[in-house]
Design a protein around this motif. Sequence first.
Motif, PDB file in Angstrom:
ATOM      1  N   VAL A  99      25.433   0.909   7.665  1.00 43.04           N
ATOM      2  CA  VAL A  99      24.600   1.657   8.620  1.00 43.04           C
ATOM      3  C   VAL A  99      23.362   2.276   7.978  1.00 43.04           C
ATOM      4  O   VAL A  99      22.449   2.690   8.686  1.00 43.04           O
ATOM      5  CB  VAL A  99      25.394   2.777   9.334  1.00 43.04           C
ATOM      6  CG1 VAL A  99      26.374   2.197  10.326  1.00 43.04           C
ATOM      7  CG2 VAL A  99      26.081   3.689   8.339  1.00 43.04           C
ATOM      8  N   ALA A 100      23.336   2.340   6.660  1.00 43.25           N
ATOM      9  CA  ALA A 100      22.206   3.043   6.041  1.00 43.25           C
ATOM     10  C   ALA A 100      21.991   2.576   4.607  1.00 43.25           C
ATOM     11  O   ALA A 100      22.884   1.999   3.985  1.00 43.25           O
ATOM     12  CB  ALA A 100      22.459   4.551   6.053  1.00 43.25           C
ATOM     13  N   TYR A 128      18.245   6.462   4.664  1.00 45.48           N
ATOM     14  CA  TYR A 128      17.608   5.964   5.880  1.00 45.48           C
ATOM     15  C   TYR A 128      18.622   5.117   6.654  1.00 45.48           C
ATOM     16  O   TYR A 128      19.140   4.128   6.138  1.00 45.48           O
ATOM     17  CB  TYR A 128      16.369   5.127   5.555  1.00 45.48           C
ATOM     18  CG  TYR A 128      15.816   4.448   6.780  1.00 45.48           C
ATOM     19  CD1 TYR A 128      15.274   5.195   7.822  1.00 45.48           C
ATOM     20  CD2 TYR A 128      15.884   3.070   6.928  1.00 45.48           C
ATOM     21  CE1 TYR A 128      14.818   4.586   8.973  1.00 45.48           C
ATOM     22  CE2 TYR A 128      15.416   2.453   8.079  1.00 45.48           C
ATOM     23  CZ  TYR A 128      14.887   3.221   9.096  1.00 45.48           C
ATOM     24  OH  TYR A 128      14.440   2.626  10.246  1.00 45.48           O
ATOM     25  N   ALA A 129      18.907   5.545   7.868  1.00 42.62           N
ATOM     26  CA  ALA A 129      19.842   4.822   8.736  1.00 42.62           C
ATOM     27  C   ALA A 129      19.046   4.240   9.898  1.00 42.62           C
ATOM     28  O   ALA A 129      18.611   4.995  10.777  1.00 42.62           O
ATOM     29  CB  ALA A 129      20.924   5.769   9.252  1.00 42.62           C
ATOM     30  N   PRO A 130      18.818   2.922   9.911  1.00 43.03           N
ATOM     31  CA  PRO A 130      18.057   2.323  11.007  1.00 43.03           C
ATOM     32  C   PRO A 130      18.695   2.660  12.365  1.00 43.03           C
ATOM     33  O   PRO A 130      19.910   2.576  12.521  1.00 43.03           O
ATOM     34  CB  PRO A 130      18.145   0.816  10.723  1.00 43.03           C
ATOM     35  CG  PRO A 130      18.442   0.718   9.265  1.00 43.03           C
ATOM     36  CD  PRO A 130      19.264   1.915   8.939  1.00 43.03           C
ATOM     37  N   GLY A 131      17.857   3.071  13.296  1.00 46.12           N
ATOM     38  CA  GLY A 131      18.366   3.442  14.621  1.00 46.12           C
ATOM     39  C   GLY A 131      18.811   4.883  14.716  1.00 46.12           C
ATOM     40  O   GLY A 131      19.067   5.393  15.804  1.00 46.12           O
ATOM     41  N   GLN A 132      18.932   5.554  13.573  1.00 54.16           N
ATOM     42  CA  GLN A 132      19.335   6.965  13.584  1.00 54.16           C
ATOM     43  C   GLN A 132      18.245   7.863  13.013  1.00 54.16           C
ATOM     44  O   GLN A 132      17.832   8.821  13.640  1.00 54.16           O
ATOM     45  CB  GLN A 132      20.622   7.159  12.777  1.00 54.16           C
ATOM     46  CG  GLN A 132      21.869   6.611  13.450  1.00 54.16           C
ATOM     47  CD  GLN A 132      23.097   6.950  12.644  1.00 54.16           C
ATOM     48  OE1 GLN A 132      23.242   6.532  11.490  1.00 54.16           O
ATOM     49  NE2 GLN A 132      24.003   7.704  13.228  1.00 54.16           N
ATOM     50  N   GLY A 133      17.784   7.546  11.823  1.00 54.47           N
ATOM     51  CA  GLY A 133      16.748   8.350  11.208  1.00 54.47           C
ATOM     52  C   GLY A 133      16.966   8.520   9.718  1.00 54.47           C
ATOM     53  O   GLY A 133      17.776   7.813   9.115  1.00 54.47           O
ATOM     54  N   SER A 134      16.241   9.456   9.145  1.00 56.82           N
ATOM     55  CA  SER A 134      16.320   9.654   7.695  1.00 56.82           C
ATOM     56  C   SER A 134      16.799  11.056   7.364  1.00 56.82           C
ATOM     57  O   SER A 134      16.605  11.997   8.128  1.00 56.82           O
ATOM     58  CB  SER A 134      14.959   9.387   7.054  1.00 56.82           C
ATOM     59  OG  SER A 134      13.977  10.141   7.699  1.00 56.82           O
ATOM     60  N   LEU A 135      17.412  11.161   6.202  1.00 59.30           N
ATOM     61  CA  LEU A 135      17.981  12.428   5.751  1.00 59.30           C
ATOM     62  C   LEU A 135      17.671  12.662   4.280  1.00 59.30           C
ATOM     63  O   LEU A 135      17.549  11.706   3.503  1.00 59.30           O
ATOM     64  CB  LEU A 135      19.509  12.414   5.896  1.00 59.30           C
ATOM     65  CG  LEU A 135      20.125  12.379   7.297  1.00 59.30           C
ATOM     66  CD1 LEU A 135      21.606  12.048   7.189  1.00 59.30           C
ATOM     67  CD2 LEU A 135      19.933  13.712   7.994  1.00 59.30           C
ATOM     68  N   SER A 186      13.510  12.078  10.257  1.00 61.51           N
ATOM     69  CA  SER A 186      12.944  11.329  11.370  1.00 61.51           C
ATOM     70  C   SER A 186      14.038  10.922  12.344  1.00 61.51           C
ATOM     71  O   SER A 186      15.230  11.097  12.082  1.00 61.51           O
ATOM     72  CB  SER A 186      12.235  10.082  10.843  1.00 61.51           C
ATOM     73  OG  SER A 186      13.187   9.210  10.267  1.00 61.51           O
ATOM     74  N   GLY A 187      13.607  10.355  13.487  1.00 62.46           N
ATOM     75  CA  GLY A 187      14.549   9.862  14.479  1.00 62.46           C
ATOM     76  C   GLY A 187      15.432  10.967  15.039  1.00 62.46           C
ATOM     77  O   GLY A 187      14.975  12.089  15.252  1.00 62.46           O
ATOM     78  N   GLU A 188      16.707  10.643  15.242  1.00 60.02           N
ATOM     79  CA  GLU A 188      17.648  11.641  15.774  1.00 60.02           C
ATOM     80  C   GLU A 188      17.800  12.851  14.850  1.00 60.02           C
ATOM     81  O   GLU A 188      18.201  13.920  15.271  1.00 60.02           O
ATOM     82  CB  GLU A 188      19.043  11.006  15.929  1.00 60.02           C
ATOM     83  CG  GLU A 188      19.164   9.955  16.987  1.00 60.02           C
ATOM     84  CD  GLU A 188      20.510   9.252  16.908  1.00 60.02           C
ATOM     85  OE1 GLU A 188      21.459   9.808  16.330  1.00 60.02           O
ATOM     86  OE2 GLU A 188      20.604   8.125  17.431  1.00 60.02           O
TER      87      GLU A 188
END
Lengths: 233, 191
Positions: A99-100, A128-135, A186-188
């Motif tokens: 997932v990431a 970075y998790a595509p479809g979720q965002g970055s942490l 980013s993202g969610e």
Amino acid sequence: MKYLISLVVGMVVGAAAFLALLYYNPMTSQNKLSPLSVSDNKVITYNYSAVATDALVFTNDGKSTVAPYPSKVQQLWEPTVRLTDTMATVLRDSRNQPVAIGIKFSSRSESTRILNGEAIIDSAWHIYAPGQGSLFVEQRENYWGYLREIVVPAYRSSGDSWRGNWNGIITSGPGALGTARVIGGSGEFADLETDGVESLSAKAYSVKHGPVAVDGTLAVELPAPISDPTPDP
Amino acid sequence: MFKTFIVGILLGVAVAAAALHYFPAVNQSREQSLIIVHPNRGNSETFHVNIPMDRVMTGAPSQKEPLPVGLEWPVDPRFADTRAELFKIRNGKDAVVGVASRIAANDVSSGEIVEWVLHLPARGSAYVIMQAEPLEDGYRTGNLAAGTREFSPLVGRVSEQWVADTSGAEDAPVGRIELTTAFVARKVEEE
């Protein structure tokens, strides 16, 4: 002369007894219960293999027990980075689906205090998790329990290895409850500021190769969205 | 003689405790921070990455020559628009001071993103979120989203620029990625 020998032998015995006391000190045992286990919020987990050859890339100074992977990766031999490990790996969810992409920087910390049972690593995850965002995850990790219960027994073993079942929380800060600080990018996850906990589950360790069967889990708490209070009828 | 032995034991305990207390178990090597103070414009610090020699990893799908050799980037289609890179970063004196990751990606949830994490072992880490679209003059700018240790109380901006090498020297890099940070303390910014 015999007094001098007696003093020296006494000093050696005293130092050894002190080190044994440190090693067996039950007050410095590893925390095995995650602070997030009592959270009512949703917790997402990212799983990875902590074995270097299972990573996309693992590099260090090239002189450590764990060899860089792939073998031709550039090594971190310069004085300022030689106490740092860098790993890029695929993170999987609880169903073992990728997932990431996670990149982890781990540097031996000057806040290490053997006297207090603290073998500290300062680490940072870039995820970075595509479809979720970055942490971004900042944490202080304490490897004392890992060293005491896996690495040292492996060195003491006649087979130069350790096998067993060891589970431990390695995150020890900077949060007040011993949690990591997680920042969403980013993202969610945009504007997210929350807690995380990383743990290791070890089954085998070799003196020659380092971790042979060790899995890591990074748990991140997702705070529930703040709902508007229901107005009184 | 037995008394001497007992004194020796106590001395051994004291010496071991003192040694563990006073001698650092870890001593990170440091380079001088080369921060420039601008008149009335705060301060800045410039890091750079020499290309190709400081590139540790380029993770992207369908690469003809993966870096490092032997890298197996996941074939899962969800990573099709993800590019993750690892670099060594240098200070103004061209000395390696840390490592950095750069992730550039594009998906429905996040849109187009470009992010850096600069990890300087003796100082801390900085998480920088860049604007996806570069400016007209080739710069890309971004903000410090979070920092650890030395970077923890700071806020500010970072610019990224590709500078091609014009020296023509044989062993010169092709160019360099220049990262200029302009950080101030959060308290100062709030005032």
